[in-house]
Design a protein around this motif. Structure first.
Motif, short mmCIF file in Angstrom:
data_model
loop_
_atom_site.label_atom_id
_atom_site.label_comp_id
_atom_site.label_asym_id
_atom_site.label_seq_id
_atom_site.Cartn_x
_atom_site.Cartn_y
_atom_site.Cartn_z
N GLY A 4 -8.80 -7.47 5.07
CA GLY A 4 -8.96 -6.04 4.78
C GLY A 4 -8.03 -5.58 3.67
O GLY A 4 -8.43 -4.82 2.78
N LEU A 5 -6.79 -6.03 3.70
CA LEU A 5 -5.83 -5.70 2.64
C LEU A 5 -6.32 -6.23 1.29
O LEU A 5 -6.29 -5.51 0.29
N SER A 6 -6.80 -7.46 1.28
CA SER A 6 -7.29 -8.06 0.03
C SER A 6 -8.48 -7.28 -0.53
O SER A 6 -8.55 -7.02 -1.74
N LYS A 7 -9.40 -6.88 0.33
CA LYS A 7 -10.56 -6.10 -0.11
C LYS A 7 -10.12 -4.75 -0.68
O LYS A 7 -10.62 -4.31 -1.71
N ALA A 8 -9.16 -4.12 0.00
CA ALA A 8 -8.66 -2.82 -0.49
C ALA A 8 -7.99 -2.99 -1.85
O ALA A 8 -8.18 -2.17 -2.76
#
Length: 188
Positions: A4-8
């Motif tokens: 999720g952090l990477s996508k954000a």
């Protein structure tokens, strides 16, 4: 959490490039939700009585899109800035994000992959967990055409699949930014 952090972060990078029609552009360019790859490595660096004679990990850039690093509270990560190695102090309850080669290529050099290494400590052992975000293995990766047009420049890097790129690294080993530089288009 890390995915999720990477996508954000990829969404923020897409917006920051300022030329991409939607904020999922970077994620889609590396394979989309379904095909983005990843891996992790747990690193253990024992105490070393003569740390000046050993490196924990040789200087290199990471081949993927980004690396998310969880460090213990023992310093050891160093980044190279203008030829000088700078220690990155670990922060409690924080992750360190390193830009990797494929993001530099996609952004046509706007974002720079981080040349880094680890050193060992004479008094304490050190542990870290690195989580790597990779593009789809057979996806062609090259500079975003929109970035090149918007900035009125030439592409700086040749296109290549991530598998082809990894093969070069596996056969030649860690070499700082030399592998990424081998993808420079010569007439720029």
């Amino acid at each position: 959490m890390v995915v999720g952090l990477s996508k954000a972060l990829l969404s923020m990078f897409s917006e920051d490039l300022g030329v991409l029609a939607k904020k999922e552009a970077l994620l889609e360019s590396i394979g989309g939700d379904e095909n983005v790859g990843g891996g992790y490595r747990m690193n253990f660096y024992p105490k070393c009585p003569e740390p000046e004679l050993a490196l924990g990990l040789s200087p290199h850039t990471d081949p993927g899109v980004m690396t998310v690093l969880l460090q213990d509270q023992v310093s050891g990560l160093q980044l190279n800035k203008d030829g000088v190695w700078i220690s990155v102090p670990p922060l409690q309850d924080a992750l360190t994000v390193l830009i990797a080669d494929q993001l530099e290529i996609l952004s046509n050099g706007i974002y720079k992959s981080v040349n880094h290494r680890t050193i060992v400590n004479s008094e304490k052992e050190r542990m870290s967990i690195a989580i790597f975000i990779y593009p789809e293995a057979n996806k062609m990766i090259g500079p975003f055409e929109e970035v090149v047009k918007k900035r009125e420049c030439s592409p700086l890097y040749t296109e290549m699949t991530f598998n082809e790129y990894r093969k070069i690294i596996r056969t030649s080993g860690l070499k700082g930014k030399a592998i990424l530089k081998s993808r420079f288009i010569k007439n720029t």
